[in-house]
Design a protein around this motif. Sequence first.
Motif, PDB file in Angstrom:
ATOM      1  N   ALA A   1     -14.504 -25.226   6.223  1.00 12.09           N
ATOM      2  CA  ALA A   1     -14.853 -26.641   6.412  1.00 12.09           C
ATOM      3  C   ALA A   1     -16.175 -26.765   7.171  1.00 12.09           C
ATOM      4  CB  ALA A   1     -13.731 -27.354   7.169  1.00 12.09           C
ATOM      5  N   LEU A   2     -16.332 -25.973   8.225  1.00 14.67           N
ATOM      6  CA  LEU A   2     -17.560 -26.011   9.020  1.00 14.67           C
ATOM      7  C   LEU A   2     -18.769 -25.614   8.164  1.00 14.67           C
ATOM      8  CD1 LEU A   2     -18.877 -26.154  11.939  1.00 14.67           C
ATOM      9  CD2 LEU A   2     -18.564 -23.686  11.990  1.00 14.67           C
ATOM     10  N   THR A   3     -18.597 -24.532   7.400  1.00 13.74           N
ATOM     11  CA  THR A   3     -19.710 -24.024   6.590  1.00 13.74           C
ATOM     12  C   THR A   3     -20.147 -25.035   5.545  1.00 13.74           C
ATOM     13  OG1 THR A   3     -18.826 -21.808   6.896  1.00 13.74           O
ATOM     14  CG2 THR A   3     -20.439 -22.073   5.155  1.00 13.74           C
ATOM     15  N   ILE A   4     -19.169 -25.567   4.809  1.00  8.30           N
ATOM     16  CA  ILE A   4     -19.504 -26.526   3.746  1.00  8.30           C
ATOM     17  C   ILE A   4     -20.046 -27.830   4.348  1.00  8.30           C
ATOM     18  CG2 ILE A   4     -18.512 -27.920   1.858  1.00  8.30           C
ATOM     19  CD1 ILE A   4     -18.707 -25.052   1.112  1.00  8.30           C
ATOM     20  N   GLY A   5     -19.413 -28.274   5.433  1.00  8.11           N
ATOM     21  CA  GLY A   5     -19.842 -29.529   6.074  1.00  8.11           C
ATOM     22  C   GLY A   5     -21.293 -29.457   6.524  1.00  8.11           C
ATOM     23  N   VAL A   6     -21.609 -28.392   7.249  1.00  6.92           N
ATOM     24  CA  VAL A   6     -22.994 -28.228   7.742  1.00  6.92           C
ATOM     25  C   VAL A   6     -23.948 -28.054   6.563  1.00  6.92           C
ATOM     26  CG1 VAL A   6     -24.513 -26.770   9.142  1.00  6.92           C
ATOM     27  CG2 VAL A   6     -22.246 -27.348   9.984  1.00  6.92           C
ATOM     28  N   GLN A   7     -23.473 -27.366   5.514  1.00  4.96           N
ATOM     29  CA  GLN A   7     -24.320 -27.144   4.336  1.00  4.96           C
ATOM     30  C   GLN A   7     -24.717 -28.497   3.706  1.00  4.96           C
ATOM     31  OE1 GLN A   7     -25.607 -24.323   3.298  1.00  4.96           O
ATOM     32  NE2 GLN A   7     -26.654 -25.374   1.621  1.00  4.96           N
ATOM     33  N   PHE A   8     -23.733 -29.395   3.544  1.00  3.41           N
ATOM     34  CA  PHE A   8     -24.042 -30.717   2.977  1.00  3.41           C
ATOM     35  C   PHE A   8     -25.002 -31.486   3.885  1.00  3.41           C
ATOM     36  CE2 PHE A   8     -20.310 -30.182   0.184  1.00  3.41           C
ATOM     37  CZ  PHE A   8     -20.860 -30.630  -1.004  1.00  3.41           C
ATOM     38  N   LEU A   9     -24.788 -31.354   5.192  1.00  3.64           N
ATOM     39  CA  LEU A   9     -25.659 -32.031   6.161  1.00  3.64           C
ATOM     40  C   LEU A   9     -27.092 -31.516   6.038  1.00  3.64           C
ATOM     41  CD1 LEU A   9     -25.074 -34.092   8.451  1.00  3.64           C
ATOM     42  CD2 LEU A   9     -25.110 -32.166  10.043  1.00  3.64           C
ATOM     43  N   LEU A  10     -27.217 -30.191   5.917  1.00  7.49           N
ATOM     44  CA  LEU A  10     -28.552 -29.582   5.811  1.00  7.49           C
ATOM     45  C   LEU A  10     -29.230 -29.980   4.503  1.00  7.49           C
ATOM     46  CD1 LEU A  10     -27.783 -26.014   7.216  1.00  7.49           C
ATOM     47  CD2 LEU A  10     -29.303 -27.701   8.232  1.00  7.49           C
ATOM     48  N   GLU A  11     -28.421 -30.072   3.428  1.00  5.40           N
ATOM     49  CA  GLU A  11     -28.998 -30.474   2.143  1.00  5.40           C
ATOM     50  C   GLU A  11     -29.503 -31.918   2.214  1.00  5.40           C
ATOM     51  OE1 GLU A  11     -26.077 -29.740  -0.916  1.00  5.40           O
ATOM     52  OE2 GLU A  11     -26.019 -27.611  -0.407  1.00  5.40           O
TER      53      GLU A  11
END
Lengths: 135, 271
Positions: free
Chosen positions: B50-60
Amino acid sequence: MITIRLNSPVPLVDQLVAALRCSIARSEVAPGDTLPTVRQLAADLGVDMNTVSRAYRVLATSGLVQTTRGRGTSVTASRDVAPLDELALRERLRGALADARLAGRNATDIRALVNEEIQSMWAETTTHPTTEDLP
Amino acid sequence: MTWFDRLFPTLMLLMPLAIALGSKRHERLSREDAGPLMRRLVWATLGLVALTIGVQFLLEATHESRTGLRAAWPVVMAVIGFQFLWFKRAVPALGARDPGWRPPQESPVRSASLAPRHLDGALPPWIWVTSWMTFALMVAATAWAISEGAPLLIALGLAFFPGFAFGARSSAFEPATLDPGGSLELQASYRELRLAKARGFLMLGLVGSAVFAVTAVFVVVKPEYAVHWGAYGGATVGLLGGLFGLMGSLMRARANRLLAETLDEQSAPHA
């Protein structure tokens, strides 16, 4: 294959010498066979390399093995070992039996133990498994 | 590459859980405390994914180009997150279910085979000669490419082979903890592990060095292919390394399991 006990009162070098002598006597390793390197045997048994090295030296002194630079330690032909006359054999047996009696063991136990060891020593043996023997 | 940034770390993070769930509970030698450890693994996996995907969407959403933190985040999470989940969560859980994943039992009774390992053919001389000759060709090709203008830094990649060759040699002689009965099955299992590890290390070293050597040559001959070759070659080496590590772990677990089972049978009181 050899086995030693780390928690035995018998020094590790003596155990190792005895175990290797047994393997040679039972023809588990034949004359001309190369023994494992000091590093391999020490690592497998979890003991110091000096312990294995000393055991190999003791066996070399008694003529059971020879170490050649670059080729490792190999088993010599058993006829090279000094013959053991009956008197010498009796002395060794007597020494071991005296130790047993001093330790409070009774004759029946010791007789059973000796029989077991005789059966094990003269049992049908093969050399150590080669890669073809492994399943 | 956005799909790759989302998929790759997720798969890496899910792998320890998948392996743990796929492992069988040992009938006799499993431990009672496996349940809580498995639950900790599940929660840690879900949290990290969840952390990885969440931050990934934020960074995108906040970084237009795939550079800097946006490029580094999936790789960092795939590596560090995986290491944490595998070593700190999955291995203890696996160890509770199966003795193969525990360190070998320390016993005061030690046994050893008298078969010398340097003669068991794990790495016969022809393999060494062929490998070093292949490596010499790579060195020559890289030296030529550098003399023609390829970056000097690329030569560092050639260190792959000598490093892995050292690992191969160590693997060929690694200790084998035997049972007092000298189980042939256990000895065979150690031998398979030694062969696979020694040859795998050597092969990985050769492939790793080859990727850099060929990249160096492409930089000079076909510069337009060099970047793609480097990327795909690097990914292949990474994938092979991962599979090799997994295979080694499974083979080690098999040997440890056999040892534990044999010791357990030998220590059981005779009927």
